[in-house]
Design an enzyme around this catalytic site. Structure first.
Site, PDB file in Angstrom:
ATOM      1  N   LYS A   1      19.991  -2.496  65.840  1.00  0.00           N
ATOM      2  CA  LYS A   1      19.900  -1.127  65.320  1.00  0.00           C
ATOM      3  C   LYS A   1      19.529  -0.185  66.464  1.00  0.00           C
ATOM      4  CE  LYS A   1      18.128   0.856  61.028  1.00  0.00           C
ATOM      5  NZ  LYS A   1      17.431   2.054  61.432  1.00  0.00           N
TER       6      LYS A   1
ATOM      7  N   SER B   1      14.710  -0.991  66.220  1.00  0.00           N
ATOM      8  CA  SER B   1      13.875  -1.556  65.164  1.00  0.00           C
ATOM      9  C   SER B   1      13.099  -2.772  65.638  1.00  0.00           C
ATOM     10  CB  SER B   1      14.775  -1.949  63.988  1.00  0.00           C
ATOM     11  OG  SER B   1      14.056  -2.721  63.057  1.00  0.00           O
TER      12      SER B   1
ATOM     13  N   HIS C   1      26.256  23.656  52.585  1.00  0.00           N
ATOM     14  CA  HIS C   1      25.483  23.040  51.489  1.00  0.00           C
ATOM     15  C   HIS C   1      25.623  21.520  51.531  1.00  0.00           C
ATOM     16  CE1 HIS C   1      25.178  26.982  49.224  1.00  0.00           C
ATOM     17  NE2 HIS C   1      26.211  27.203  50.017  1.00  0.00           N
TER      18      HIS C   1
ATOM     19  N   GLU D   1      14.728  12.532  67.253  1.00  0.00           N
ATOM     20  CA  GLU D   1      13.520  12.395  66.411  1.00  0.00           C
ATOM     21  C   GLU D   1      12.296  12.959  67.136  1.00  0.00           C
ATOM     22  OE1 GLU D   1      15.119   8.252  64.308  1.00  0.00           O
ATOM     23  OE2 GLU D   1      13.645   8.167  65.900  1.00  0.00           O
TER      24      GLU D   1
END
Ligand SMILES: N[C@@H](CC(=O)O)C(=O)O
Length: 468
Positions: A327, A321, A191, A334
């Site tokens: 970054k 980025s 959870h 993805e």
């Protein structure tokens, strides 16, 4: 150049049209190009290969059985071989969304082969009296038995050359990482909340098992693709075919792709029902759902670097980025999720197309062909890229993993059998409220001795898998 040398005149049952002299496709393909300017998507190379292999097998069988002259059979076979080796690949031009059943793509294949065979025989393109797309290249065949066979052969080729090697490499890489990370203890999470500790390596081993199960499921579903309805011609009755033809074509195709194939015990069934494709596609959907789960887990575990979990580091493969310097994003994971969503969408469309068959034919086959073969190849390319540019280079943040495991409130679970669930829950609550460690509270309350507690709260032991 005169107009005459730029064009040739071709005739079909609807009339005649000028065809650019240099192209190998003919009048029926031209009509299809004009009718279907839909997506710009052209037939997948693997699907073209599958159709060509079928045409090679049918020409060979029909030549042997004296249904077409050996001279024409040989020329068609040579034309197929040339195209399989890379020539004229730009001649297969009909949009993926086209005439039902795939007649347009099928005629495109027949016309290119007829015209190249004519040249091989020293003749000129368009002289269909000598080699006809319909009467010779397509002898004893119909779109209705060729296309379902081509989807089977295309599926088998794509599985063999793309998905199976990629899955095997992903599994081997995950197993290697499982060994490498075997002794790293981290917090389990259920959870998305603290749970009892696990080993980082065991998580990777579980993923290897999950993918192995998918590989086995797909291999089982693949068996249906090896049963061929070729020889059924238009409606499954085999009209216009030699009695030996379907057996011989299946035998030759089997040799060509190096895999045992069987003639269908019921050709009508093999031509009408799309269930083998639904089955394989369903397995791909199933694989995609777990690949999404794995890629999302990777992104979660790699989140940070300062404000997330950062238990692992996926290899940085490109600046992340356009505006935020320094970054690095988990781009391979993805991409994997997006491909998997597409595969699930393709599967839904395959199911719709499959139930839309009527009487002797399912005319939605072009969509099924494209979606199924593309799904297999997308999953193959994606898993290969994810493995090589993602999984293989994952490093673990051992200290971060251990710190989370040590700080997990769920460690109290191990105290259940010593102090009872309610006492353990009270310890957890106090720890959360006061910031004191579980250990400190248990000792303060004299619920257990220090030695006993040390034995019970041994993270290595708590996270070890039982020996099987
Ligand atoms: N699909 C066509 C047959 C063919 O192209 O061979 C029809 O049934 O009308």
């Amino acid at each position: 150049m005169t107009k005459d040398s730029e064009y040739r005149l071709e005739r079909d049952s609807m009339g005649s049209r000028e065809i650019p002299a240099h192209v190998y496709y003919g009048i029926q393909t031209l009509r299809a190009i004009e009718n279907f300017p839909i997506s710009g998507l052209k037939p997948l190379s693997t699907y073209v290969d599958a159709c060509l292999l079928i045409k090679k097998a049918t020409a060979k069988a029909n030549g042997e059985l004296n249904c077409i002259s050996p001279e024409i059979a040989t020329a068609i076979i040579q034309a197929v071989d040339e195209i399989l080796q890379g020539k004229l690949r730009d001649q297969f031009v009909v949009d993926v969304y086209q005439a039902g059943a795939g007649t347009s793509h099928h005629m495109n294949i027949n016309e290119v082969l007829a015209n190249r065979a004519l040249e091989i025989l020293g003749d000129t393109k368009g002289n269909y009296q000598r080699v006809s797309p319909n009467d010779h290249v397509n002898y004893g065949q119909s779109t209705n038995d060729v296309i379902p066979t081509a989807i089977r052969i295309g599926g088998l080729l794509a599985l063999e050359h793309s998905l199976y090697p990629a899955l095997a490499e992903a599994i081997a890489t995950l197993e290697k990482k499982a060994e490498e990370f075997q002794d790293i203890v981290k917090s389990g999470r259920t959870h998305n909340q603290d749970a009892v500790p696990v080993r980082l390596g065991e998580g990777f081993r579980a993923w290897a098992y999950i993918l192995t199960d998918h590989l086995n499921r797909i291999k089982k579903a693949e068996e249906d693709l090896t049963i061929l309805g070729i020889g059924g011609s238009a409606t499954g009755t085999g009209l216009n075919t030699h009695p030996q033809y379907r057996y011989r074509v299946t035998e030759i195709l089997s040799e060509l792709i190096g895999k045992p194939l069987q003639p269908a015990p019921n050709m009508m069934a093999a031509m009408q029902s799309m269930s083998p494709f639904v089955n394989v596609s369903g397995c791909l959907r199933n694989l995609a759902t777990d690949c999404i789960k794995i890629s999302h887990d990777l992104r979660l575990m790699d989140s940070g670097p300062k404000t997330g979990l950062k238990e692992i580091q996926l290899p940085p493969v490109q600046p992340g980025s356009s505006i935020m310097p320094g970054k690095y994003n988990p781009v391979m994971a993805e991409m994997t999720s997006m491909v998997c969503f597409q595969v699930m969408g393709y599967d839904s469309a395959i199911a719709l197309a499959s139930q839309a068959g009527q009487l002797e034919l399912n005319v939605m086959m072009p969509l099924i062909a494209y979606n199924l073969i593309h799904s297999i190849e997308l999953m193959g390319n994606t898993l290969a890229a994810l493995t090589q540019r993602g999984l293989a280079g994952i490093t673990a943040n051992r200290d971060r993993c251990l710190a989370y495991a040590e700080g997990s409130l769920s460690l109290v679970t191990a105290l259940n059998t010593h102090i009872g669930y309610l006492n353990a829950a009270a310890v957890a609550k106090e720890s959360l409220e006061t910031g004191k460690s579980l250990r400190q509270i248990v000792l303060e309350k004299q619920l257990m001795s220090e030695a006993e507690l040390a034995k019970v709260l041994d993270l290595e032991k708590m996270s070890a898998m039982p020996k099987s």
